[in-house]
Design a protein around this motif. Structure first.
Motif, PDB file in Angstrom:
ATOM      1  N   GLN A   1       5.003   6.173  -6.591  1.00 35.03           N
ATOM      2  CA  GLN A   1       4.341   5.308  -5.620  1.00 35.03           C
ATOM      3  C   GLN A   1       3.964   4.001  -6.296  1.00 35.03           C
ATOM      4  OE1 GLN A   1       1.125   7.785  -3.889  1.00 35.03           O
ATOM      5  NE2 GLN A   1       2.153   7.395  -1.963  1.00 35.03           N
ATOM      6  N   GLN A   2       3.989   2.930  -5.511  1.00 32.31           N
ATOM      7  CA  GLN A   2       3.630   1.611  -6.016  1.00 32.31           C
ATOM      8  C   GLN A   2       2.469   1.061  -5.201  1.00 32.31           C
ATOM      9  OE1 GLN A   2       7.467  -0.277  -5.646  1.00 32.31           O
ATOM     10  NE2 GLN A   2       7.954   0.133  -7.778  1.00 32.31           N
ATOM     11  N   PHE A   3       1.545   0.406  -5.900  1.00 30.70           N
ATOM     12  CA  PHE A   3       0.350  -0.133  -5.264  1.00 30.70           C
ATOM     13  C   PHE A   3       0.215  -1.606  -5.628  1.00 30.70           C
ATOM     14  CE2 PHE A   3      -0.212   4.332  -6.123  1.00 30.70           C
ATOM     15  CZ  PHE A   3      -0.675   4.821  -4.914  1.00 30.70           C
ATOM     16  N   ARG A   4      -0.095  -2.418  -4.639  1.00 22.66           N
ATOM     17  CA  ARG A   4      -0.287  -3.844  -4.874  1.00 22.66           C
ATOM     18  C   ARG A   4      -1.692  -4.083  -5.429  1.00 22.66           C
ATOM     19  NH1 ARG A   4      -0.611  -8.617  -0.373  1.00 22.66           N
ATOM     20  NH2 ARG A   4      -0.406 -10.381  -1.807  1.00 22.66           N
TER      21      ARG A   4
ATOM     22  N   LEU B   1       2.509 -11.177 -11.721  1.00 18.03           N
ATOM     23  CA  LEU B   1       2.542 -12.623 -11.893  1.00 18.03           C
ATOM     24  C   LEU B   1       1.120 -13.148 -11.928  1.00 18.03           C
ATOM     25  CD1 LEU B   1       5.195 -13.386  -9.118  1.00 18.03           C
ATOM     26  CD2 LEU B   1       5.634 -13.157 -11.564  1.00 18.03           C
ATOM     27  N   ALA B   2       0.890 -14.180 -12.738  1.00 15.58           N
ATOM     28  CA  ALA B   2      -0.433 -14.792 -12.813  1.00 15.58           C
ATOM     29  C   ALA B   2      -0.295 -16.303 -12.929  1.00 15.58           C
ATOM     30  CB  ALA B   2      -1.210 -14.247 -14.008  1.00 15.58           C
ATOM     31  N   ALA B   3      -1.226 -16.999 -12.308  1.00 12.20           N
ATOM     32  CA  ALA B   3      -1.362 -18.440 -12.473  1.00 12.20           C
ATOM     33  C   ALA B   3      -2.780 -18.684 -12.961  1.00 12.20           C
ATOM     34  CB  ALA B   3      -1.106 -19.161 -11.157  1.00 12.20           C
ATOM     35  N   ALA B   4      -2.925 -19.200 -14.181  1.00 14.01           N
ATOM     36  CA  ALA B   4      -4.246 -19.327 -14.796  1.00 14.01           C
ATOM     37  C   ALA B   4      -4.443 -20.716 -15.380  1.00 14.01           C
ATOM     38  CB  ALA B   4      -4.415 -18.273 -15.884  1.00 14.01           C
TER      39      ALA B   4
ATOM     40  N   ALA C   1      -8.009 -17.643 -12.575  1.00 13.27           N
ATOM     41  CA  ALA C   1      -6.693 -17.012 -12.481  1.00 13.27           C
ATOM     42  C   ALA C   1      -6.492 -16.417 -11.094  1.00 13.27           C
ATOM     43  CB  ALA C   1      -6.544 -15.920 -13.533  1.00 13.27           C
ATOM     44  N   ARG C   2      -5.293 -16.515 -10.624  1.00 13.76           N
ATOM     45  CA  ARG C   2      -4.850 -15.817  -9.426  1.00 13.76           C
ATOM     46  C   ARG C   2      -3.684 -14.935  -9.845  1.00 13.76           C
ATOM     47  NH1 ARG C   2      -6.607 -20.804  -8.229  1.00 13.76           N
ATOM     48  NH2 ARG C   2      -7.868 -21.105  -6.333  1.00 13.76           N
ATOM     49  N   PHE C   3      -3.632 -13.720  -9.323  1.00 13.44           N
ATOM     50  CA  PHE C   3      -2.580 -12.820  -9.777  1.00 13.44           C
ATOM     51  C   PHE C   3      -2.135 -11.892  -8.654  1.00 13.44           C
ATOM     52  CE2 PHE C   3      -6.647 -10.963 -10.725  1.00 13.44           C
ATOM     53  CZ  PHE C   3      -6.532  -9.637 -10.333  1.00 13.44           C
ATOM     54  N   ASN C   4      -0.923 -11.425  -8.778  1.00 10.28           N
ATOM     55  CA  ASN C   4      -0.325 -10.486  -7.831  1.00 10.28           C
ATOM     56  C   ASN C   4       0.527  -9.531  -8.645  1.00 10.28           C
ATOM     57  OD1 ASN C   4       0.849  -9.213  -5.628  1.00 10.28           O
ATOM     58  ND2 ASN C   4       0.949 -11.101  -4.444  1.00 10.28           N
ATOM     59  N   ALA C   5       0.140  -8.258  -8.664  1.00 17.92           N
ATOM     60  CA  ALA C   5       0.793  -7.306  -9.559  1.00 17.92           C
ATOM     61  C   ALA C   5       1.089  -5.996  -8.838  1.00 17.92           C
ATOM     62  CB  ALA C   5      -0.097  -7.043 -10.777  1.00 17.92           C
ATOM     63  N   THR C   6       1.827  -5.147  -9.535  1.00 13.35           N
ATOM     64  CA  THR C   6       2.182  -3.830  -9.015  1.00 13.35           C
ATOM     65  C   THR C   6       1.792  -2.755 -10.023  1.00 13.35           C
ATOM     66  OG1 THR C   6       4.050  -4.702  -7.752  1.00 13.35           O
ATOM     67  CG2 THR C   6       4.063  -2.343  -8.213  1.00 13.35           C
ATOM     68  N   LEU C   7       1.065  -1.767  -9.545  1.00  9.37           N
ATOM     69  CA  LEU C   7       0.747  -0.565 -10.315  1.00  9.37           C
ATOM     70  C   LEU C   7       1.692   0.531  -9.836  1.00  9.37           C
ATOM     71  CD1 LEU C   7      -1.264   1.041 -12.223  1.00  9.37           C
ATOM     72  CD2 LEU C   7      -2.459   1.647 -10.108  1.00  9.37           C
ATOM     73  N   GLU C   8       2.442   1.130 -10.758  1.00 10.24           N
ATOM     74  CA  GLU C   8       3.397   2.180 -10.396  1.00 10.24           C
ATOM     75  C   GLU C   8       2.980   3.478 -11.056  1.00 10.24           C
ATOM     76  OE1 GLU C   8       7.892   1.638  -9.920  1.00 10.24           O
ATOM     77  OE2 GLU C   8       7.697   2.566 -11.894  1.00 10.24           O
ATOM     78  N   VAL C   9       2.871   4.532 -10.243  1.00 11.63           N
ATOM     79  CA  VAL C   9       2.505   5.842 -10.763  1.00 11.63           C
ATOM     80  C   VAL C   9       3.573   6.868 -10.387  1.00 11.63           C
ATOM     81  CG1 VAL C   9       0.046   5.308 -10.575  1.00 11.63           C
ATOM     82  CG2 VAL C   9       1.164   6.565  -8.733  1.00 11.63           C
TER      83      VAL C   9
END
Length: 201
Positions: A48-51, A110-113, A189-197
């Motif tokens: 499963q992937q979580f934003r 991804l991050a913009a800092a 910072a602004r970020f958008n990532a994925t946690l995968e379990v």
């Protein structure tokens, strides 16, 4: 019509596919790239992937998790302590409550800092107790993902290393992700990532 069709056999007369007894747990019988039948890892069905996304603005090096209000994620503004101050932290900060055991197979995004400022991302697990206000210890999973910002118009890719089968969690654990500045200086910072379990049960 044949009298011994599989559809007419009793369960006691049915057999499992070839090599079933020697196949590893959590594998499926599939056709590989050479058109051979093989037992392959069944991670896809168990993954499963979580934003994980947010906004961060601090001038200290404390670790922060998201603040929630009105069913929306706001800025990452709740300081994380280890051990946690109380079980309410699990409710406010957790990205995931684990209903099964498994492992974190990846955390990247991804991050913009702020230009020249370092931001650090960490993934933790902890085990809150039912009907208890007691704090609980946090264990970091994998490595810290660090990224030096390139400014508001640049995008940087980050990834926490050493994830995989060693980054395990149990049913009843929570997963808490934190962000922190690398120095006590104004960092946005602004970020958008994925946690995968991957679940193992």
């Amino acid at each position: 019509m044949a009298s011994n069709e599989h559809s007419g056999l009793d369960n006691s007369q049915l057999h499992v596919p070839k090599d079933f007894s020697s196949a590893s747990a959590n594998t499926v019988l599939t056709k590989d790239g050479s058109n051979n039948l093989t037992w392959a890892d069944d991670n896809l069905r168990r993954t499963q992937q979580f934003r994980v996304t947010g906004y961060f603005s601090k001038s200290d090096t404390n670790e922060y998790a998201p603040t929630y209000a009105a069913n929306a994620t706001h800025s990452w503004d709740t300081a994380v302590t280890n051990p946690t101050n109380d079980a309410q932290d699990a409710v406010a900060q957790a990205q995931l409550y684990c209903t099964k055991s498994g492992y974190v197979s990846g955390f990247k995004g991804l991050a913009a800092a702020t230009s020249g400022r370092t931001v650090n991302f960490k993934v933790y697990k902890g085990t809150p107790a039912d009907e208890s206000s007691a704090g609980f210890a946090l264990t970091q999973l994998g490595d810290t993902a660090s990224e030096v910002g390139g400014g508001g118009t640049n995008v940087d890719v980050f990834e926490a290393g050493s994830m995989g089968s060693s980054a395990t969690f149990s049913a009843g654990d929570v997963i808490i992700i934190t962000i922190s500045a690398g120095a006590a200086a104004s960092t946005v910072a602004r970020f958008n990532a994925t946690l995968e379990v991957v679940y193992t049960e």
